[in-house]
Scaffold this active site. Sequence first.
Site, short mmCIF file in Angstrom:
data_model
loop_
_atom_site.label_atom_id
_atom_site.label_comp_id
_atom_site.label_asym_id
_atom_site.label_seq_id
_atom_site.Cartn_x
_atom_site.Cartn_y
_atom_site.Cartn_z
N GLU A 31 48.36 25.47 40.07
CA GLU A 31 48.69 26.89 39.96
C GLU A 31 50.00 27.19 40.67
OE1 GLU A 31 45.58 29.94 40.27
OE2 GLU A 31 46.75 30.78 41.94
N ARG A 121 39.63 40.22 36.77
CA ARG A 121 39.61 41.67 36.97
C ARG A 121 40.90 42.11 37.63
NH1 ARG A 121 36.54 44.57 41.73
NH2 ARG A 121 38.54 43.91 42.64
N ALA A 141 36.26 41.75 34.28
CA ALA A 141 36.71 40.49 33.68
C ALA A 141 35.87 40.07 32.49
CB ALA A 141 36.72 39.39 34.74
N TYR A 161 33.50 32.60 43.02
CA TYR A 161 33.64 32.82 44.46
C TYR A 161 32.50 32.14 45.21
CZ TYR A 161 37.08 36.13 42.89
OH TYR A 161 38.17 36.69 42.28
#
Length: 312
Positions: A31, A121, A141, A161
């Site tokens: 990323e 989201r 989301a 998460y």
Amino acid sequence: MKSVKQISEARRAAASPMFADLAGDASISFEFFPPKTEKMEETLWESLQTLRPLGPRFVSVTYGAGGSTRERTHATVARIARETDIPAAAHLTCVEATRDEIDQVAEDYWNAGVRHIVALRGDPPVAGTKFQSPAGGYENAAALVAGLRKLHPFEISVAAYPECHPDSPDAAHDLDNLKRKIDAGATRAITQFFHEADTFFRFRDAAAAAGIDAEIVPGIMPVMNFASVQRMSAMCGTAVPAWMAQLFDGLDDRPAARQLVAGTIAAELSRRLYAGGVRDFHFYTLNRAELSYAICHLLGIRPQGAAKAAAA
């Protein structure tokens, strides 16, 4: 007297030549965040070229809070798709935009050759405030995933998460939200960063028990700056173990030593995840390549051209 665990760890450490016996059978992704300046863009492209030979299955580019980097994200992802052979994934959020506006961004990505969206989201534009969907926008989301599925057959990654999203009242609610995203058509989940392997394993088991059978990829973030990681961890509800503070103590003015410690910690986390059956890793590079490259090397991943030459 040594405990059974200590004896087991000692035997394993003595029998294993560090990482040298790993099979190199892991897959990886990276990323990046969109560059704000020409110098930062140069750094990003240097990092991308460093990591490119390792054969990542995709690289993703983040999206700022409140959609603040929308244009730069699009430009960066489109350039990756245009100028490299690496599949590019674009972050897309529900913040500060209507459904029609978000759908148009997704259409622009599709037309640019981008086939992978990281659907989120998103964070509210003002830190510390509660997320509110704008009028005519996607409410969360899961709704965004469903909307993307109606547009094109995108590959869609979503967030997970391991220590519960700060806005979720409890872990069960958080898992239910993840399941809604998967059921809406998400391909996989990529986790928020965490600091101990058992955190991921507990979450993986809980997700399976909740009926989530999609791929869950651990997100690994090498700790470049301990104070920054403390702040980020506090914001996203990630526990920082006491041993980590001890390892970084006294290194504020020694960046080279700090980087060595950071690499060792992230590599050990990756090794423990690998030992627990993980074969897919997502690295938050912070647009710096060397630590992620070193960890991949320790996992047995080599430049693909070199691997082919060795096998010839």
